[in-house]
Design a protein around this motif. Structure first.
Motif, PDB file in Angstrom:
ATOM      1  N   GLY A   1      24.309   2.220 111.950  1.00  0.00           N
ATOM      2  CA  GLY A   1      24.710   2.465 113.417  1.00  0.00           C
ATOM      3  C   GLY A   1      23.613   2.211 114.579  1.00  0.00           C
ATOM      4  O   GLY A   1      23.784   2.455 115.607  1.00  0.00           O
ATOM      5  N   TYR A   2      22.431   1.732 113.972  1.00  0.00           N
ATOM      6  CA  TYR A   2      21.223   1.679 114.754  1.00  0.00           C
ATOM      7  C   TYR A   2      21.492   0.856 115.854  1.00  0.00           C
ATOM      8  O   TYR A   2      20.630   0.939 116.892  1.00  0.00           O
ATOM      9  CB  TYR A   2      19.955   1.498 113.904  1.00  0.00           C
ATOM     10  CG  TYR A   2      19.631   2.782 113.382  1.00  0.00           C
ATOM     11  CD1 TYR A   2      18.576   3.517 113.921  1.00  0.00           C
ATOM     12  CD2 TYR A   2      20.159   3.551 112.196  1.00  0.00           C
ATOM     13  CE1 TYR A   2      18.159   4.968 113.369  1.00  0.00           C
ATOM     14  CE2 TYR A   2      19.691   4.638 111.691  1.00  0.00           C
ATOM     15  CZ  TYR A   2      18.792   5.376 112.627  1.00  0.00           C
ATOM     16  OH  TYR A   2      18.467   6.592 111.867  1.00  0.00           O
ATOM     17  N   SER A   3      22.228  -0.300 115.766  1.00  0.00           N
ATOM     18  CA  SER A   3      22.300  -1.178 117.135  1.00  0.00           C
ATOM     19  C   SER A   3      22.863  -0.238 118.246  1.00  0.00           C
ATOM     20  O   SER A   3      22.601  -0.417 119.477  1.00  0.00           O
ATOM     21  CB  SER A   3      23.062  -2.537 116.638  1.00  0.00           C
ATOM     22  OG  SER A   3      22.446  -3.074 115.665  1.00  0.00           O
TER      23      SER A   3
ATOM     24  N   ILE B   1      22.256   3.228 122.895  1.00  0.00           N
ATOM     25  CA  ILE B   1      22.475   4.574 123.720  1.00  0.00           C
ATOM     26  C   ILE B   1      21.144   5.079 124.126  1.00  0.00           C
ATOM     27  O   ILE B   1      20.925   5.419 125.395  1.00  0.00           O
ATOM     28  CB  ILE B   1      23.035   5.398 122.961  1.00  0.00           C
ATOM     29  CG1 ILE B   1      24.673   5.010 122.694  1.00  0.00           C
ATOM     30  CG2 ILE B   1      23.042   6.908 123.441  1.00  0.00           C
ATOM     31  CD1 ILE B   1      25.410   5.860 121.483  1.00  0.00           C
ATOM     32  N   LEU B   2      20.196   4.903 123.378  1.00  0.00           N
ATOM     33  CA  LEU B   2      18.564   5.644 123.647  1.00  0.00           C
ATOM     34  C   LEU B   2      17.771   4.712 124.337  1.00  0.00           C
ATOM     35  O   LEU B   2      16.972   5.319 125.224  1.00  0.00           O
ATOM     36  CB  LEU B   2      18.091   6.116 122.513  1.00  0.00           C
ATOM     37  CG  LEU B   2      18.922   7.129 121.597  1.00  0.00           C
ATOM     38  CD1 LEU B   2      18.395   7.601 120.430  1.00  0.00           C
ATOM     39  CD2 LEU B   2      19.244   8.356 122.199  1.00  0.00           C
ATOM     40  N   PHE B   3      17.726   3.552 124.171  1.00  0.00           N
ATOM     41  CA  PHE B   3      16.651   2.691 124.749  1.00  0.00           C
ATOM     42  C   PHE B   3      17.260   1.709 125.757  1.00  0.00           C
ATOM     43  O   PHE B   3      16.359   1.253 126.630  1.00  0.00           O
ATOM     44  CB  PHE B   3      16.111   1.955 123.805  1.00  0.00           C
ATOM     45  CG  PHE B   3      15.392   3.059 122.769  1.00  0.00           C
ATOM     46  CD1 PHE B   3      14.905   3.967 122.870  1.00  0.00           C
ATOM     47  CD2 PHE B   3      15.837   2.610 121.126  1.00  0.00           C
ATOM     48  CE1 PHE B   3      14.225   4.592 121.898  1.00  0.00           C
ATOM     49  CE2 PHE B   3      15.325   3.326 120.430  1.00  0.00           C
ATOM     50  CZ  PHE B   3      14.473   4.471 120.627  1.00  0.00           C
ATOM     51  N   LYS B   4      18.409   1.323 125.701  1.00  0.00           N
ATOM     52  CA  LYS B   4      18.847   0.279 126.896  1.00  0.00           C
ATOM     53  C   LYS B   4      19.589   1.125 127.998  1.00  0.00           C
ATOM     54  O   LYS B   4      19.554   0.774 129.084  1.00  0.00           O
ATOM     55  CB  LYS B   4      19.871  -0.720 126.214  1.00  0.00           C
ATOM     56  CG  LYS B   4      18.984  -1.403 125.106  1.00  0.00           C
ATOM     57  CD  LYS B   4      19.766  -2.456 124.414  1.00  0.00           C
ATOM     58  CE  LYS B   4      19.100  -3.169 123.354  1.00  0.00           C
ATOM     59  NZ  LYS B   4      19.823  -4.205 122.599  1.00  0.00           N
ATOM     60  N   ASP B   5      20.756   2.115 127.425  1.00  0.00           N
ATOM     61  CA  ASP B   5      21.447   2.530 128.808  1.00  0.00           C
ATOM     62  C   ASP B   5      20.788   3.609 129.282  1.00  0.00           C
ATOM     63  O   ASP B   5      21.157   4.263 130.439  1.00  0.00           O
ATOM     64  CB  ASP B   5      22.823   3.191 127.845  1.00  0.00           C
ATOM     65  CG  ASP B   5      23.708   2.193 127.195  1.00  0.00           C
ATOM     66  OD1 ASP B   5      23.506   0.973 127.728  1.00  0.00           O
ATOM     67  OD2 ASP B   5      24.552   2.407 126.390  1.00  0.00           O
ATOM     68  N   GLN B   6      19.741   4.297 128.707  1.00  0.00           N
ATOM     69  CA  GLN B   6      19.093   5.453 129.409  1.00  0.00           C
ATOM     70  C   GLN B   6      17.739   4.869 129.784  1.00  0.00           C
ATOM     71  O   GLN B   6      17.074   3.961 129.440  1.00  0.00           O
ATOM     72  CB  GLN B   6      18.875   6.513 128.388  1.00  0.00           C
ATOM     73  CG  GLN B   6      19.847   6.976 127.524  1.00  0.00           C
ATOM     74  CD  GLN B   6      20.833   7.740 128.507  1.00  0.00           C
ATOM     75  OE1 GLN B   6      20.563   8.601 129.598  1.00  0.00           O
ATOM     76  NE2 GLN B   6      22.348   7.683 128.292  1.00  0.00           N
TER      77      GLN B   6
END
Length: 335
Positions: A190-192, A197-202
């Motif tokens: 599930g890392y994609s 979530i953690l590095f692109k959306d935030q």
């Protein structure tokens, strides 16, 4: 050696140094049956010391996926090797097999012996936890194939099981109990989505605690499961990997049965609450992607529940009854 090859981006001397460093880790994983040493053209393993009557070889191959990009981003490389071993050996014990040996493939843009040794520390740790021997592998230096500092890992494990003891799931019937073994966190799936979530959306800096959580290595279940198999008739085992509960549990179920999962019966690691809060994903969708705190399930006769839980807890696993087999096909979740 040829300067022409070095000028093309391949330094064989760095490769030789990396192999020499790998040898000590491989030797430390030896178990009865190993017949070869790192550096040979092939790894050799003798099945005779197993004293099996009808041995069936069981194989599995896997990688670590885009969790590697997180390791590369934060320059932490000494645990993803355990992830690599875990993804392979946890699959083959689902058939009841004892892992025997492991081979790795490391592909890099440029070989750095120090970096390779960091990766090897994790592979060594994984092999020790699984009691399987590292008998070979390949370290490939491929300039232009990868970006500077990037690499990929692949693993291959082989185990053995007596033919009449293969676990297929075909004896599972309604009323059987589903036991869940806790995960150490996200494991390697599930890392994609995690990275999105953690590095692109935030657009906020993450604290070190979250980084530790997402790089926590995958738990290896070999020893507690093999101990359980020696004492309890286990009907089915599922490794909860990519696709979460929905994709993995049905793989072991015979026709005309299903499973009911009580989602309140086990604790979800903190990282899942963090990801769900940031992404606004529903509970149902989370269970379709992640392990949600359960890395492996075993299906047993309901009469064996107490002894099974005791054996697993003695092995250090805080196992719980998380559901039961029903006569309704598919998965049903109790919220």
């Amino acid at each position: 050696m040829s300067n022409a090859y070095k000028n093309a981006g391949v330094d064989v001397n760095r490769g030789y140094e990396a192999v020499n460093r790998i040898k000590k880790y491989a030797k430390a994983t030896n178990r009865p049956g190993v017949m070869s040493q790192i550096g040979s053209f092939a790894g050799l393993f003798d099945l005779k010391p197993l004293n099996m009557k009808e041995p069936v070889l069981v194989s599995g191959t896997d990688g670590v996926g885009t969790k590697l990009l997180v390791a590369q981003q934060f320059n932490r490389h000494n645990t993803v090797g355990q992830d690599l071993v875990a993804m392979c050996v946890n699959d083959i014990i689902a058939s009841g097999a004892t892992p025997l040996f492991f081979l790795d493939y490391i592909a890099v843009e440029k070989i750095d012996p120090d970096h390779i040794e960091e990766l090897m520390k994790g592979i060594y740790q994984g092999c020790k936890l699984a009691d399987c021997a590292l008998i070979g592998g390949e370290t490939a230096e491929m300039p232009d194939m990868y970006h500077d500092g990037h690499y990929d890992l692949a693993g291959f494990a082989v185990g053995a099981v007596e033919k009449n003891q293969i676990i297929t799931g075909q004896t599972i019937i309604p009323g059987d109990a589903v036991i869940g073994l806790p995960s150490s966190g996200l494991h390697s799936n599930g890392y994609s989505l995690v990275r999105k979530i953690l590095f692109k959306d935030q657009h906020q800096e993450l604290d070190g605690k979250i980084i530790d959580q997402i790089l926590e290595p995958t738990k290896i279940y070999v020893k507690p499961i093999l101990n359980l198999l020696s004492k309890i008739k286990v009907k089915g085992i599922a490794h909860i990997t990519g696709g979460g509960f929905d994709e993995n549990i049905p793989r072991i179920l015979p026709e005309d049965v299903g499973v009911e999962i009580d989602t309140t019966s086990f604790i979800r690691p903190e990282i899942y609450h963090t990801l769900q809060k940031m992404s606004l994903m529903s509970d149902r969708e989370m269970f379709q992607v992640f392990n949600m705190g359960i890395g492996m399930i075993v299906v047993i006769d309901s009469n064996d529940v107490n002894e099974t839980l005791q054996l697993l807890q003695e092995a250090g696993e805080d196992a719980k009854v998380i559901g039961s087999i029903t006569n309704q096909e598919g998965l049903t979740f109790l919220w």
